[in-house]
Design a protein around this motif. Sequence first.
Motif, mmCIF file in Angstrom:
data_model
loop_
_atom_site.group_PDB
_atom_site.id
_atom_site.type_symbol
_atom_site.label_atom_id
_atom_site.label_comp_id
_atom_site.label_asym_id
_atom_site.label_seq_id
_atom_site.Cartn_x
_atom_site.Cartn_y
_atom_site.Cartn_z
ATOM 1 N N ILE A 59 -5.509 -114.362 22.719
ATOM 2 C CA ILE A 59 -5.594 -115.289 21.584
ATOM 3 C C ILE A 59 -6.843 -116.158 21.716
ATOM 4 O O ILE A 59 -7.604 -116.338 20.763
ATOM 5 C CB ILE A 59 -4.328 -116.159 21.490
ATOM 6 C CG1 ILE A 59 -3.105 -115.293 21.174
ATOM 7 C CG2 ILE A 59 -4.502 -117.239 20.421
ATOM 8 C CD1 ILE A 59 -1.794 -116.063 21.161
ATOM 9 N N HIS A 64 -10.329 -116.335 18.685
ATOM 10 C CA HIS A 64 -10.767 -117.707 18.437
ATOM 11 C C HIS A 64 -12.245 -117.870 18.733
ATOM 12 O O HIS A 64 -12.774 -117.262 19.670
ATOM 13 C CB HIS A 64 -9.950 -118.663 19.317
ATOM 14 C CG HIS A 64 -10.298 -120.100 19.137
ATOM 15 N ND1 HIS A 64 -10.110 -120.776 17.955
ATOM 16 C CD2 HIS A 64 -10.848 -121.010 19.994
ATOM 17 C CE1 HIS A 64 -10.508 -122.023 18.087
ATOM 18 N NE2 HIS A 64 -10.968 -122.189 19.306
ATOM 19 N N VAL A 72 -4.298 -122.020 25.512
ATOM 20 C CA VAL A 72 -2.966 -121.422 25.426
ATOM 21 C C VAL A 72 -2.590 -121.015 26.846
ATOM 22 O O VAL A 72 -3.196 -120.102 27.414
ATOM 23 C CB VAL A 72 -2.929 -120.193 24.496
ATOM 24 C CG1 VAL A 72 -1.511 -119.625 24.434
ATOM 25 C CG2 VAL A 72 -3.417 -120.555 23.096
ATOM 26 N N VAL A 96 0.386 -125.062 24.072
ATOM 27 C CA VAL A 96 -0.783 -124.822 23.227
ATOM 28 C C VAL A 96 -1.459 -126.162 22.966
ATOM 29 O O VAL A 96 -0.797 -127.134 22.596
ATOM 30 C CB VAL A 96 -0.386 -124.176 21.882
ATOM 31 C CG1 VAL A 96 -1.615 -123.982 20.993
ATOM 32 C CG2 VAL A 96 0.333 -122.850 22.114
ATOM 33 N N THR A 98 -4.716 -127.927 20.828
ATOM 34 C CA THR A 98 -5.694 -127.712 19.762
ATOM 35 C C THR A 98 -6.186 -129.046 19.217
ATOM 36 O O THR A 98 -5.600 -130.100 19.480
ATOM 37 C CB THR A 98 -5.077 -126.915 18.597
ATOM 38 O OG1 THR A 98 -3.957 -127.656 18.066
ATOM 39 C CG2 THR A 98 -4.598 -125.546 19.043
ATOM 40 N N THR A 103 -6.631 -123.943 13.630
ATOM 41 C CA THR A 103 -6.465 -123.271 14.922
ATOM 42 C C THR A 103 -4.997 -123.242 15.322
ATOM 43 O O THR A 103 -4.490 -122.229 15.824
ATOM 44 C CB THR A 103 -7.282 -123.994 16.003
ATOM 45 O OG1 THR A 103 -8.652 -124.039 15.607
ATOM 46 C CG2 THR A 103 -7.168 -123.289 17.340
ATOM 47 N N VAL A 107 -2.776 -119.758 16.078
ATOM 48 C CA VAL A 107 -2.058 -119.460 17.316
ATOM 49 C C VAL A 107 -0.610 -119.074 17.017
ATOM 50 O O VAL A 107 -0.089 -118.091 17.567
ATOM 51 C CB VAL A 107 -2.108 -120.659 18.280
ATOM 52 C CG1 VAL A 107 -1.205 -120.411 19.491
ATOM 53 C CG2 VAL A 107 -3.538 -120.914 18.742
#
Length: 227
Positions: A59, A64, A72, A96, A98, A103, A107
């Motif tokens: 991921i 990204h 992550v 996670v 962010t 974003t 995810v």
Amino acid sequence: HNMPDFPVGKFVTTPGAMAAAVDDFEINIKGTGGHGAYPQETADPVVAVVALVQAIQTIVSRNHDTRRELVVSVTQIHTGSADNIIPEVAFAGGTVRTFEEETREMVQKRLREICRGVADSYNVDVELTYNTGYPAMINDADKVVLAAKVAAEISGKDMVETDHQKEMGAEDFSYMLQRVPGAYLMLGQGEGPSVHNTGYDFNDEISPIGASFFARMVETRQPVKGA
């Protein structure tokens, strides 16, 4: 916020984003257990959870833009209880971090797609629970200027940093900043183990520094008339 590894009495802040949004996920896998000598008679959740964790790593690396912040981390894997038994279930969980809602949504989408793919590929049931946590913590630029001015009166200008890098840690103070413009600062306490560490030891020497900052802030924003 108290912060080890910064000099005692140093104030650190920054305008805009300072701490990340935090979410967590829980993934439960159910297969068909059996004897370790006859794996062909099972739907092995151990193999499935290993494949799942490997896929989750892509991921960040493949889905990204690496010039933008994203973490992550799979932090838990639980399965099995004996060396000759293929278990029926497996669990994986993680966090996670962010700064952008786009974003965050990406995810979640990729986690669901990966879970569906693993379920189909390994003939197991996969259930994802995604829990949305604190939003990103965004400091108001004007309030950072005010806070830095007050901090400089307490510790001196050379002990105030106003362009600190973003932190991937998260803070529930972000909810307050969504409602009221403000500024979040960190106060150095010297060398030592980080917070959330069993070896952490609060440095009592910084208590009067922090208290003086808040007292001076009140005096600055709400001065006594005629004083």
